[in-house]
Scaffold this active site. Sequence first.
Site, PDB file in Angstrom:
ATOM      1  N   ASP A  74       0.815  -1.138   0.016  1.00  0.00           N
ATOM      2  CA  ASP A  74       0.120  -0.077   0.053  1.00  0.00           C
ATOM      3  C   ASP A  74       1.050   1.084  -0.134  1.00  0.00           C
ATOM      4  OD1 ASP A  74       1.042   0.032   2.583  1.00  0.00           O
ATOM      5  OD2 ASP A  74      -0.912   0.353   3.497  1.00  0.00           O
ATOM      6  N   TYR A  76       2.883   4.815   0.946  1.00  0.00           N
ATOM      7  CA  TYR A  76       3.565   5.053   2.058  1.00  0.00           C
ATOM      8  C   TYR A  76       2.603   6.133   2.997  1.00  0.00           C
ATOM      9  CZ  TYR A  76       8.002   3.854  -0.107  1.00  0.00           C
ATOM     10  OH  TYR A  76       9.054   3.317  -0.819  1.00  0.00           O
ATOM     11  N   PHE A  87       6.275   1.875  -4.210  1.00  0.00           N
ATOM     12  CA  PHE A  87       7.736   2.148  -3.664  1.00  0.00           C
ATOM     13  C   PHE A  87       8.392   3.377  -4.182  1.00  0.00           C
ATOM     14  CE2 PHE A  87       7.463  -2.461  -4.218  1.00  0.00           C
ATOM     15  CZ  PHE A  87       7.910  -3.072  -2.907  1.00  0.00           C
ATOM     16  N   HIS A 196      10.872  -9.716   0.523  1.00  0.00           N
ATOM     17  CA  HIS A 196      10.461  -8.271   0.461  1.00  0.00           C
ATOM     18  C   HIS A 196      11.931  -7.322   0.619  1.00  0.00           C
ATOM     19  CE1 HIS A 196       8.455  -4.339   1.117  1.00  0.00           C
ATOM     20  NE2 HIS A 196       7.616  -4.612   0.448  1.00  0.00           N
TER      21      HIS A 196
END
Length: 232
Positions: A74, A76, A87, A196
């Site tokens: 999701d 920031y 990202f 991740h």
Amino acid sequence: MHGYMNMRKCLHMTYLDWSDFLKEEFKQDYFLSLSKRLKLAYETKSIYPPKELLFSAFSYAHCNDLKVVIVGQDPYHRVNQAHGLSFSVNKDIKIPPSLMNIYKELEIDYGCAIAKHGNLTSWAKQGVLLLNASLSVEEGKPMSHQMFGWETFYHHVLQKCNEHPQALVFMLWGKQAQMAKSYIDQSKHLIIESAHPSPLSAYQGFFGSKPFSRCNEFLEKQNRETIDWCIK
């Protein structure tokens, strides 16, 4: 409904050939419900990204030019960070730890110097869809819109990408992103999966996974233009 119509007007002005897909999604019952929840949330709380940037991941390249899908969780959840691309952050914002780890792997894998900013728009313009599973989030509350209704939209986008006439590369970083595999024809598309890039898991398989060089090697085999991953 008024907020929904404003959202449609904004999208009509902004999006290229993703527009037909998006217009059909906006008509569906699930999205009408989602739109009402979003309207209330934006009116009563601090929600990111700004409403006009919710769908900006679809605004930089034609669907026909799609080459790569990078799946995030999701946006920031701090002020001025999110601008609609997974990202990525605005240029004047400190680079978040996960993105810094992406840059570190990019330097090792592809020889790109670590960028001075975290804006990934240059990737998006080359046909990289920077897709979050949820497109909105409440300030200070990560994953707060996980069950808001975005999951249906996210699945439909993955299905649309899977139907692309050309083979794509899907970068699935972390267990949640790897759940997208069920929507992807692995006999056609390349899936690059790893841990991740967050500080908690990057050393458990993200570092050394070489996603950027593997991606471009695949694109070359498909006679498609490769991605210039280096951020200027």
